[in-house]
Design an enzyme around this catalytic site. Sequence first.
Site, PDB file in Angstrom:
ATOM      1  N   ASP A 131     110.274  14.712 -32.967  1.00  0.00           N
ATOM      2  CA  ASP A 131     109.375  15.058 -34.069  1.00  0.00           C
ATOM      3  C   ASP A 131     109.990  16.149 -34.947  1.00  0.00           C
ATOM      4  O   ASP A 131     110.766  16.980 -34.469  1.00  0.00           O
ATOM      5  CB  ASP A 131     108.044  15.603 -33.521  1.00  0.00           C
ATOM      6  CG  ASP A 131     107.114  14.482 -33.082  1.00  0.00           C
ATOM      7  OD1 ASP A 131     107.378  13.307 -33.390  1.00  0.00           O
ATOM      8  OD2 ASP A 131     106.103  14.803 -32.419  1.00  0.00           O
ATOM      9  N   ARG A 181     112.414   8.101 -38.803  1.00  0.00           N
ATOM     10  CA  ARG A 181     111.016   8.074 -39.240  1.00  0.00           C
ATOM     11  C   ARG A 181     110.884   8.940 -40.492  1.00  0.00           C
ATOM     12  O   ARG A 181     111.291  10.097 -40.492  1.00  0.00           O
ATOM     13  CB  ARG A 181     110.114   8.643 -38.135  1.00  0.00           C
ATOM     14  CG  ARG A 181     108.650   8.757 -38.564  1.00  0.00           C
ATOM     15  CD  ARG A 181     107.836   9.657 -37.631  1.00  0.00           C
ATOM     16  NE  ARG A 181     107.842   9.193 -36.267  1.00  0.00           N
ATOM     17  CZ  ARG A 181     107.544   9.984 -35.218  1.00  0.00           C
ATOM     18  NH1 ARG A 181     107.243  11.266 -35.410  1.00  0.00           N
ATOM     19  NH2 ARG A 181     107.577   9.499 -34.005  1.00  0.00           N
TER      20      ARG A 181
HETATM   21  C1  FAD Z   1     103.592   8.022 -36.996  1.00  0.00           C
HETATM   22  C2  FAD Z   1     103.566   9.357 -37.654  1.00  0.00           C
HETATM   23  C3  FAD Z   1     104.364  10.366 -37.160  1.00  0.00           C
HETATM   24  C4  FAD Z   1     104.377  11.603 -37.799  1.00  0.00           C
HETATM   25  N1  FAD Z   1     105.242  12.563 -37.358  1.00  0.00           N
HETATM   26  C5  FAD Z   1     105.324  13.733 -38.031  1.00  0.00           C
HETATM   27  C6  FAD Z   1     106.303  14.701 -37.692  1.00  0.00           C
HETATM   28  O1  FAD Z   1     107.109  14.544 -36.774  1.00  0.00           O
HETATM   29  N2  FAD Z   1     106.332  15.851 -38.415  1.00  0.00           N
HETATM   30  C7  FAD Z   1     105.466  16.089 -39.464  1.00  0.00           C
HETATM   31  O2  FAD Z   1     105.563  17.137 -40.113  1.00  0.00           O
HETATM   32  N3  FAD Z   1     104.520  15.181 -39.783  1.00  0.00           N
HETATM   33  C8  FAD Z   1     104.424  14.024 -39.098  1.00  0.00           C
HETATM   34  N4  FAD Z   1     103.471  13.103 -39.458  1.00  0.00           N
HETATM   35  C9  FAD Z   1     102.368  13.500 -40.370  1.00  0.00           C
HETATM   36  C10 FAD Z   1     102.716  13.271 -41.812  1.00  0.00           C
HETATM   37  O3  FAD Z   1     103.717  14.171 -42.203  1.00  0.00           O
HETATM   38  C11 FAD Z   1     101.476  13.456 -42.707  1.00  0.00           C
HETATM   39  O4  FAD Z   1     100.982  14.752 -42.578  1.00  0.00           O
HETATM   40  C12 FAD Z   1     100.353  12.474 -42.417  1.00  0.00           C
HETATM   41  O5  FAD Z   1     100.830  11.224 -42.056  1.00  0.00           O
HETATM   42  C13 FAD Z   1      99.458  12.296 -43.660  1.00  0.00           C
HETATM   43  O6  FAD Z   1     100.220  11.797 -44.717  1.00  0.00           O
HETATM   44  P1  FAD Z   1     100.114  10.288 -45.275  1.00  0.00           P
HETATM   45  O7  FAD Z   1     101.490   9.829 -45.529  1.00  0.00           O
HETATM   46  O8  FAD Z   1      99.339   9.449 -44.365  1.00  0.00           O
HETATM   47  O9  FAD Z   1      99.460  10.448 -46.710  1.00  0.00           O
HETATM   48  P2  FAD Z   1      98.097  11.116 -47.177  1.00  0.00           P
HETATM   49  O10 FAD Z   1      98.214  11.209 -48.655  1.00  0.00           O
HETATM   50  O11 FAD Z   1      97.811  12.351 -46.416  1.00  0.00           O
HETATM   51  O12 FAD Z   1      97.011  10.054 -46.799  1.00  0.00           O
HETATM   52  C14 FAD Z   1      96.909   8.780 -47.432  1.00  0.00           C
HETATM   53  C15 FAD Z   1      95.586   8.138 -47.008  1.00  0.00           C
HETATM   54  O13 FAD Z   1      95.623   7.877 -45.601  1.00  0.00           O
HETATM   55  C16 FAD Z   1      94.378   8.180 -44.998  1.00  0.00           C
HETATM   56  N5  FAD Z   1      94.539   9.309 -44.079  1.00  0.00           N
HETATM   57  C17 FAD Z   1      95.606  10.134 -43.991  1.00  0.00           C
HETATM   58  N6  FAD Z   1      95.434  11.046 -43.015  1.00  0.00           N
HETATM   59  C18 FAD Z   1      94.225  10.807 -42.494  1.00  0.00           C
HETATM   60  C19 FAD Z   1      93.486  11.400 -41.452  1.00  0.00           C
HETATM   61  N7  FAD Z   1      93.953  12.441 -40.769  1.00  0.00           N
HETATM   62  N8  FAD Z   1      92.269  10.897 -41.160  1.00  0.00           N
HETATM   63  C20 FAD Z   1      91.781   9.829 -41.835  1.00  0.00           C
HETATM   64  N9  FAD Z   1      92.452   9.219 -42.835  1.00  0.00           N
HETATM   65  C21 FAD Z   1      93.641   9.699 -43.164  1.00  0.00           C
HETATM   66  C22 FAD Z   1      93.440   8.493 -46.125  1.00  0.00           C
HETATM   67  O14 FAD Z   1      92.836   7.301 -46.540  1.00  0.00           O
HETATM   68  C23 FAD Z   1      94.367   9.029 -47.191  1.00  0.00           C
HETATM   69  O15 FAD Z   1      93.845   8.905 -48.477  1.00  0.00           O
HETATM   70  C24 FAD Z   1     103.500  11.841 -38.887  1.00  0.00           C
HETATM   71  C25 FAD Z   1     102.710  10.817 -39.386  1.00  0.00           C
HETATM   72  C26 FAD Z   1     102.747   9.580 -38.804  1.00  0.00           C
HETATM   73  C27 FAD Z   1     101.904   8.478 -39.392  1.00  0.00           C
END
Ligand code: FAD
Length: 305
Positions: A131, A181
Amino acid sequence: MFRSLFLAAAGSRQLERLVESAPVAGMVRRFVAGRSADEALRVSRELADDGLAVSLDHLGEDTHTMEQAVATRDEYVAVLRRLHDAGLTPAAEVSVKLSALGQRIDEKAAYEHAHAICAAAAEAGTTVTLDAEDHTTTDATLETLLELRREFPSTGAVLQAYLRRTEGDCRELATAGSRVRLCKGAYAEPESVAFQSALDVDKSFVRCLNILMSGEGYPMVATHDPRLIAIAEDRARWFDRACGEFEFQLLYGVRPEEQARLAAGGNTVRIYLPYGEQWYGYLMRRLAERPANVAFLARAISSKK
Ligand SMILES: Cc1cc2nc3c(=O)[nH]c(=O)nc-3n(C[C@H](O)[C@H](O)[C@H](O)COP(=O)(O)OP(=O)(O)OC[C@H]3O[C@@H](n4cnc5c(N)ncnc54)[C@H](O)[C@@H]3O)c2cc1C
């Protein structure tokens, strides 16, 4: 502002006790498999039955002592054996935070712990993804990754589109056999190192996606954002990547209907599945991402008898 409030709350013991004492078990269960490996295995099986791959994350980033770091290593080694014995590998892999393995206490020991987990994963027929944490750890984490990849080439990297450096890191890592990722990034970062506006982060995400999709590695597109998912589907077609040549990754409990839609389209879809006692910081980061989640939490707390 709203996001920073919740990221700050992730460190508040007082709020943790309030959330823990409130009847919010449903809220926690929506995002976390449970406290034990038994529960993690049960949910992994359910997801596998639905055609979804998983990456198990043992929640434990508050590591202040070497004993905690060793316990985290042992937990991963044990859960990998159990995933193998349950026939859940190779579809199930694990995600590991180097901070949970003691990176802030002793970098060399954290490397040794990560090495032991990679060896256990290889024995179980699966792999590990490291991560990404806050930007002060990026260099050390990528160095550890390169070291681990000498022996375990399938060890996955995570790159955060909000960091200004990430396009360059994508270029470095878009090589044959390299699993990367790409996510937006979940920590509160200063302007000097990270894009601040959602639009700039999204634009960076697309630039990084172009590099990874046109490169020789294996892109793992980790977002719930409908626009970015559509762009990833488009780039996969454009760069002639078949379904098994990249994957989508989503968090457990977030947009489950989209998870099912992508899997039904023949895509590899991996669900990041956290479990363990230290669920609180993880839950706060998920709340920070979406105002609607907070209303849900507030309702649960106010209904406390
Ligand atoms: C598989 C995976 C691994 C990850 N690993 C890391 C990592 O190692 N380090 C790191 O810094 N970050 C990690 N993240 C988190 C990532 O950086 C984001 O903070 C998170 O995914 C929200 O961003 P988004 O791309 O979904 O877009 P956003 O703009 O945040 O969300 C887009 C849409 O998705 C939906 N959504 C998003 N989050 C939520 C929620 N919590 N609850 C309900 N609906 C939601 C909503 O409909 C929103 O409008 C990971 C995310 C995923 C999916």
